[in-house]
Design an enzyme around this catalytic site. Structure first.
Site, PDB file in Angstrom:
ATOM      1  N   ALA A  68      -0.784  -1.497  -4.211  1.00  0.00           N
ATOM      2  CA  ALA A  68      -1.850  -2.404  -3.798  1.00  0.00           C
ATOM      3  C   ALA A  68      -2.787  -2.535  -4.988  1.00  0.00           C
ATOM      4  CB  ALA A  68      -2.580  -1.836  -2.588  1.00  0.00           C
ATOM      5  N   GLY A 112       1.806   0.805  -2.406  1.00  0.00           N
ATOM      6  CA  GLY A 112       2.192  -0.391  -1.666  1.00  0.00           C
ATOM      7  C   GLY A 112       3.452  -1.047  -2.212  1.00  0.00           C
ATOM      8  N   GLU A 115       6.166   0.768  -0.563  1.00  0.00           N
ATOM      9  CA  GLU A 115       6.191   0.372   0.855  1.00  0.00           C
ATOM     10  C   GLU A 115       6.786  -1.020   1.044  1.00  0.00           C
ATOM     11  OE1 GLU A 115       1.954   1.370   1.215  1.00  0.00           O
ATOM     12  OE2 GLU A 115       2.528   2.553   2.966  1.00  0.00           O
ATOM     13  N   GLU A 135      -0.828   7.630  -3.032  1.00  0.00           N
ATOM     14  CA  GLU A 135      -2.148   7.384  -2.438  1.00  0.00           C
ATOM     15  C   GLU A 135      -2.991   8.644  -2.344  1.00  0.00           C
ATOM     16  OE1 GLU A 135       0.743   6.296  -1.234  1.00  0.00           O
ATOM     17  OE2 GLU A 135       0.576   4.135  -0.849  1.00  0.00           O
TER      18      GLU A 135
END
Ligand code: HXC
Length: 260
Positions: A68, A112, A115, A135
């Site tokens: 992200a 992310g 993911e 994270e």
């Protein structure tokens, strides 16, 4: 149609195959809200486009996606993230795409990015790929399914080992653990392999491919008994398709099972 996008490229490298390339090279394809909106848009368009049978999602040789967008996240407060329902767009579209999505992962796939790769129906990678859920090092946890999808694949102990330390794992490990269906030697072979597989799927009965994706996905949500019943009902339904009539007839007359 790439001209409409700033953060992705869209292409059709062979008949039936839609290719989406994440293209924010200066940020290693960090998944900003703007990038995700474009990705959702392109996926929806390929899903609706009758000439497309399967979709490949890739990044660059250096990075699938480094996570992200940390710059976008850093100043957000709890009330900000709940008010804007931060990263809800990550699950607004992908779970509803009915055509197969193959992720071709080269280079960095962190947070992310990892993911997103796990959301694909099939994950191909190269041995240079590097995956992680880092994270924990940022004082947060996976927020787009990593703790669930990765755990379902690698098991609890290994998932805890990865998610609670943030350490990376390689493309070779990803294949060994079943995260990746295949691990290629180079980035180019990985993308070509994904495009070839997508091309094969695009050549199959569209109605059968859609049903096959749906029933395999049900196995992730339903218990075995319900899942098997769901499969049988869906299987019965396919006997209403013309493809079933043509396909079974061909199977009797043409030794297609020998041809790959
Ligand atoms: C924003 C990023 C970024 C990210 C890299 N960049 N990752 N920008 N968000 N996630 C930017 C850098 O700031 C830098 O920009 C440029 O990309 C190149 O990165 P470098 O670090 O210079 O490259 P390199 O030395 O090759 O190192 C690659 C790397 C490192 C090991 C992947 O960039 C890295 O550790 N990135 C962060 C990975 C990460 O923690 N991801 C998880 C994010 S949290 P400038 O402008 O300086 O040149 C997350 C939460 C998900 O994903 C939960 C909900 C979805």
């Amino acid at each position: 149609t790439s001209a409409r996008y700033e953060n992705i490229l869209v292409d059709s490298p062979k008949p039936g195959v839609g290719l989406i390339t994440l293209n924010r090279p200066r940020a290693l394809n960090a998944l900003s809200s703007a990038l995700f909106a474009e990705l959702n848009n392109a996926l929806t368009e390929f899903d609706h486009d009758s000439t497309t049978g399967a979709i490949v999602l890739t990044g660059s040789e250096k990075a699938f996606a480094a996570g992200a967008d940390i710059k976008e996240m850093k100043d957000l407060t709890f009330s900000d993230v709940t008010n804007i329902n931060f990263i809800a767009s990550w699950s607004s579209t992908i779970p509803h795409i009915r055509k197969p999505i193959i992720a071709a992962v080269n280079g960095h796939a962190h947070g992310g990015g990892c993911e997103l790769a796990l959301m694909a129906d099939i994950l191909y990678c190269s041995s240079s790929a590097s995956f992680s859920q880092p994270e924990i090092k940022l004082g947060i946890i996976p927020g787009a399914g990593g703790s669930q999808r990765l755990t379902n694949i690698v098991g609890k102990s290994r998932a805890m080992d990865l998610i609670l330390t943030g350490r990376s794992f390689s493309g070779v490990e990803a294949e060994r653990w079943g995260v990746a269906a295949r691990c290629f030697e180079s980035a180019e072979e990985c993308v070509n392999g994904a495009v070839d597989t997508a091309g094969k799927m695009a050549g199959m009965s569209r109605v059968a491919v859609r049903a096959a994706k749906e029933v395999v996905n049900k196995s992730q949500d339903l218990g075995l008994r319900e899942g098997v019943e769901y499969e049988r009902k869906t299987f019965h339904g396919l006997f209403g398709s013309k493809d079933q009539k043509i396909g079974t007839l061909l199977a009797l007359t043409w030794p297609y099972t020998q041809a790959d």
